[in-house]
Design a protein around this motif. Structure first.
Motif, PDB file in Angstrom:
ATOM      1  N   LEU A  94     -17.454   2.147  -7.363  1.00 11.57           N
ATOM      2  CA  LEU A  94     -16.709   1.260  -6.465  1.00 11.57           C
ATOM      3  C   LEU A  94     -15.447   1.994  -6.025  1.00 11.57           C
ATOM      4  N   ASN A  95     -15.623   2.949  -5.129  1.00 12.20           N
ATOM      5  CA  ASN A  95     -14.515   3.854  -4.774  1.00 12.20           C
ATOM      6  C   ASN A  95     -14.288   3.947  -3.272  1.00 12.20           C
ATOM      7  N   ARG A  96     -14.617   2.871  -2.555  1.00  6.55           N
ATOM      8  CA  ARG A  96     -14.509   2.904  -1.105  1.00  6.55           C
ATOM      9  C   ARG A  96     -13.187   2.328  -0.603  1.00  6.55           C
ATOM     10  N   VAL A  97     -12.729   2.872   0.514  1.00 13.95           N
ATOM     11  CA  VAL A  97     -11.605   2.300   1.251  1.00 13.95           C
ATOM     12  C   VAL A  97     -12.195   1.314   2.253  1.00 13.95           C
ATOM     13  N   ARG A  98     -11.820   0.065   2.115  1.00 11.19           N
ATOM     14  CA  ARG A  98     -12.415  -0.957   2.991  1.00 11.19           C
ATOM     15  C   ARG A  98     -11.647  -1.150   4.292  1.00 11.19           C
ATOM     16  N   GLU A  99     -10.337  -1.008   4.232  1.00 11.08           N
ATOM     17  CA  GLU A  99      -9.564  -1.229   5.461  1.00 11.08           C
ATOM     18  C   GLU A  99      -8.171  -0.628   5.320  1.00 11.08           C
ATOM     19  N   VAL A 100      -7.716  -0.008   6.396  1.00  8.98           N
ATOM     20  CA  VAL A 100      -6.316   0.416   6.524  1.00  8.98           C
ATOM     21  C   VAL A 100      -5.740  -0.333   7.711  1.00  8.98           C
ATOM     22  N   ASP A 101      -4.725  -1.137   7.486  1.00 12.31           N
ATOM     23  CA  ASP A 101      -4.119  -1.963   8.532  1.00 12.31           C
ATOM     24  C   ASP A 101      -2.645  -1.588   8.651  1.00 12.31           C
ATOM     25  N   THR A 102      -2.340  -0.675   9.568  1.00  9.35           N
ATOM     26  CA  THR A 102      -0.961  -0.202   9.683  1.00  9.35           C
ATOM     27  C   THR A 102      -0.052  -1.219  10.361  1.00  9.35           C
ATOM     28  N   ASP A 103      -0.615  -2.130  11.156  1.00 11.42           N
ATOM     29  CA  ASP A 103       0.213  -3.181  11.751  1.00 11.42           C
ATOM     30  C   ASP A 103       0.699  -4.152  10.676  1.00 11.42           C
ATOM     31  N   ASN A 104      -0.167  -4.439   9.697  1.00 11.65           N
ATOM     32  CA  ASN A 104       0.202  -5.337   8.608  1.00 11.65           C
ATOM     33  C   ASN A 104       0.744  -4.577   7.408  1.00 11.65           C
ATOM     34  N   ASP A 105       0.722  -3.240   7.487  1.00 11.21           N
ATOM     35  CA  ASP A 105       1.125  -2.385   6.366  1.00 11.21           C
ATOM     36  C   ASP A 105       0.384  -2.760   5.080  1.00 11.21           C
ATOM     37  N   THR A 106      -0.949  -2.756   5.175  1.00  8.65           N
ATOM     38  CA  THR A 106      -1.777  -3.028   4.010  1.00  8.65           C
ATOM     39  C   THR A 106      -2.951  -2.060   3.950  1.00  8.65           C
ATOM     40  N   LEU A 107      -3.454  -1.896   2.731  1.00  7.44           N
ATOM     41  CA  LEU A 107      -4.590  -1.032   2.465  1.00  7.44           C
ATOM     42  C   LEU A 107      -5.499  -1.767   1.483  1.00  7.44           C
ATOM     43  N   THR A 108      -6.763  -1.930   1.851  1.00  2.00           N
ATOM     44  CA  THR A 108      -7.718  -2.602   0.970  1.00  2.00           C
ATOM     45  C   THR A 108      -8.698  -1.570   0.426  1.00  2.00           C
ATOM     46  N   VAL A 109      -8.731  -1.438  -0.893  1.00  3.68           N
ATOM     47  CA  VAL A 109      -9.567  -0.426  -1.548  1.00  3.68           C
ATOM     48  C   VAL A 109     -10.247  -1.031  -2.754  1.00  3.68           C
ATOM     49  N   GLY A 204     -11.106 -11.684 -15.981  1.00  2.00           N
ATOM     50  CA  GLY A 204     -11.991 -11.458 -14.845  1.00  2.00           C
ATOM     51  C   GLY A 204     -12.049  -9.965 -14.576  1.00  2.00           C
ATOM     52  N   ILE A 205     -13.004  -9.556 -13.736  1.00  2.00           N
ATOM     53  CA  ILE A 205     -13.172  -8.136 -13.423  1.00  2.00           C
ATOM     54  C   ILE A 205     -12.690  -7.895 -11.999  1.00  2.00           C
ATOM     55  N   ILE A 206     -11.587  -7.193 -11.857  1.00  2.00           N
ATOM     56  CA  ILE A 206     -11.037  -6.885 -10.536  1.00  2.00           C
ATOM     57  C   ILE A 206     -11.891  -5.798  -9.892  1.00  2.00           C
ATOM     58  N   THR A 207     -12.411  -6.084  -8.690  1.00  2.00           N
ATOM     59  CA  THR A 207     -13.281  -5.129  -8.013  1.00  2.00           C
ATOM     60  C   THR A 207     -12.650  -4.526  -6.760  1.00  2.00           C
ATOM     61  N   ALA A 208     -11.610  -5.150  -6.220  1.00  5.85           N
ATOM     62  CA  ALA A 208     -10.936  -4.607  -5.034  1.00  5.85           C
ATOM     63  C   ALA A 208      -9.568  -5.249  -4.920  1.00  5.85           C
ATOM     64  N   ALA A 209      -8.686  -4.631  -4.132  1.00  3.37           N
ATOM     65  CA  ALA A 209      -7.336  -5.150  -3.956  1.00  3.37           C
ATOM     66  C   ALA A 209      -6.807  -4.810  -2.569  1.00  3.37           C
ATOM     67  N   THR A 210      -5.980  -5.703  -2.045  1.00  4.83           N
ATOM     68  CA  THR A 210      -5.220  -5.433  -0.826  1.00  4.83           C
ATOM     69  C   THR A 210      -3.795  -5.099  -1.233  1.00  4.83           C
ATOM     70  N   LEU A 211      -3.353  -3.902  -0.890  1.00  6.55           N
ATOM     71  CA  LEU A 211      -2.085  -3.341  -1.367  1.00  6.55           C
ATOM     72  C   LEU A 211      -1.048  -3.273  -0.259  1.00  6.55           C
ATOM     73  N   LYS A 212       0.202  -3.313  -0.652  1.00  2.92           N
ATOM     74  CA  LYS A 212       1.298  -3.152   0.300  1.00  2.92           C
ATOM     75  C   LYS A 212       1.516  -1.670   0.609  1.00  2.92           C
TER      76      LYS A 212
END
Length: 479
Positions: A94-109, A204-212
């Protein structure tokens, strides 16, 4: 049952992604070599849906589940016990980058991403993900979230919890909670995100996160400062906070003994202040979003005022990126230097910054009275009150003789931290290493509330049992 579960897991994931205990032996010993476990199977799911399917299968067969990322933890939280009844769930796929959102300054991995890779993805997008620690080349985001990792930039950016906006979690029942919302304001009920962060895989098992994400600094200044006393270092920290404001990124403490150990174990490494007589040092970093000139002016002004007020004894200012990186190597090499010199007793404590001096002076004297000659290698994140209060064997003694006193010596350290309003775990977690210690420092009310949460989310105690909280932890006996 074990063979039936093993066959079921193979059907779910494919045979090559399910290993026997013998095949998975590399994952069954913790980083410190302290704990060795056994499992029914070690599984490598490819996505969140497969994680959920594994959890449902384990629940059906009543098999415990232990989650592991980079296996860099220090408390044994990611190592199963020796009973061989658990399933080890590894998140390396489970090592994928799902989204980079520079307008919202977030990264989902996804949770299996290596921390350094997350930093690189952010940098490639012109942004900063500021979580930084010594194991960043091998630790995973899931482990960082599970322990609420701190690192060197907490002073400015906060712990992992403060850097996370949303989570995706597989529950103990095998359901998927999609909380990957990149919102900085969301006041719709209980904050489930913060409940799972820091729970070490027990809820619980964390599988992904949206980061600042944050703007990349346009300039950074680094200096190694020398102090005549720890009290002087604490006073300078207040001065630096006032002078630099939010631009003060790091303030990492080192003793003279730490620098001596680094010179001994890394003779080809940086050798600052080799003839200095000061007992305390701090690595200071300033990040600036204006320019090199603006950063340098602020740096010189604040340091100049500190010299005038006798808040600092000496300073070595990096004049280039190479010099800055060399100074940071001092901090980054501390763990390896200690390892090369032989095992020591590691204590990851935190106390209010206003009580750091009192804690260190009291605890140093206390240990010398009970264990004469022990050596103190104290370093860490003075900017947030988190000290790695490590104690090595006396010269002329042996490591084994020293480690035989682990329980008695660590009890003195932890009791002292508690008495000074502190915590026995600042950023490393509880795991199984500190499991028996927790009731001594948590009140009966705290333990009962924790037990209620565990019972509500994992009533069958299948998620990482024997970590953080005993099934019967309900009373505390704090000194």
């Amino acid at each position: 049952m074990s063979s039936d579960l093993f066959n079921t897991l193979q059907q779910l994931l494919g045979a090559r992604h399910v290993q026997t205990s013998e095949e998975a032996s590399a994952f069954l010993t913790d980083k410190q070599g302290r704990y060795v476990g056994a499992v029914i199977a070690a599984v490598h799911p490819a996505n969140t849906e497969e994680v959920a399917a594994v959890v449902r299968a384990c629940a059906h067969f009543n098999a415990p589940i232990v989650v592991q990322g980079g296996n860099t933890g220090l408390m044994g939280a990611a190592t199963p016990d020796a009973s061989g009844t658990a399933v080890l769930l590894l998140l390396d796929r489970l090592n994928r980058v799902r989204e980079v959102d520079t307008d919202n300054d977030t990264l989902t991995v996804e949770a299996g991403c290596i921390l350094q890779n997350v930093q690189d993805v952010a940098r490639d997008a012109g942004r900063l993900f500021p979580l930084s620690l010594g194991a960043e080349g091998s630790c995973t985001l899931g482990g960082n979230l599970g322990t609420n990792a701190g690192g060197t930039a907490v002073l400015r950016y906060g712990n992992t919890r403060e850097l996370t906006l949303g989570l995706e979690v597989v529950t103990a029942q095998g359901e998927i909670w999609n909380g990957l919302r990149g919102l900085r304001k969301d006041n719709t009920g209980y904050d489930l995100r913060d409940l799972f962060i820091g729970s070490e895989g027990t809820l619980g098992i964390i599988t992904a996160a949206t980061l600042k994400l944050f703007p990349l600094p346009k300039a950074q200044c680094t200096a190694l400062l020398a102090f005549d006393s720890l009290a002087q270092a604490v006073k300078f920290l207040s001065h630096a906070r006032a002078g630099f404001g939010a631009n003060l990124t790091a303030f990492e403490l080192l003793t003279a003994d730490c620098l001596s150990l680094l010179r001994e174990q890394f003779p080809d490494g940086p050798q600052p202040f080799s003839a200095a007589s000061q007992p305390w040092f701090a690595l200071l970093e300033l990040s600036d979003n204006h320019s090199d000139t603006h950063a340098r002016q602020a740096f010189e002004e604040v340091l100049g005022e500190a010299f005038d007020s006798e808040l600092v004894a000496d300073a070595l200012i990096a004049e280039s990126l190479a010099q800055s990186e060399a100074l940071w190597l001092l901090r980054e090499h501390m763990s390896e230097a200690q390892k090369r010199a032989g095992r020591n007793m590691k204590h990851d404590i935190s106390v209010p910054i206003s009580r750091v001096v009192e804690f260190v002076e009291h605890t140093d004297a206390l240990l010398q009275a009970h264990f004469p000659g022990v050596r103190h290698f104290t370093f860490g994140h003075l900017g947030d009150g988190n000290l790695h209060y490590n104690v090595a064997h006396p010269l002329g003694s042996t490591v084994d003789a020293h480690m035989a006193h682990y329980e008695a010596l660590s009890l003195l350290v932890h009791d002292s931290a508690h008495a000074h309003g502190g915590s026995i775990s600042a950023e490393h977690g509880i795991g199984q290493r500190k499991l028996e210690m927790l009731p001594r420092y948590k009140s009966p009310v705290e333990l009962a509330l924790m037990q209620c949460i565990k019972q509500a989310l994992d009533p069958r105690n299948l998620l990482n049992p024997g970590k953080v909280l005993h099934a019967d932890h309900s009373t505390g006996t704090a000194p």
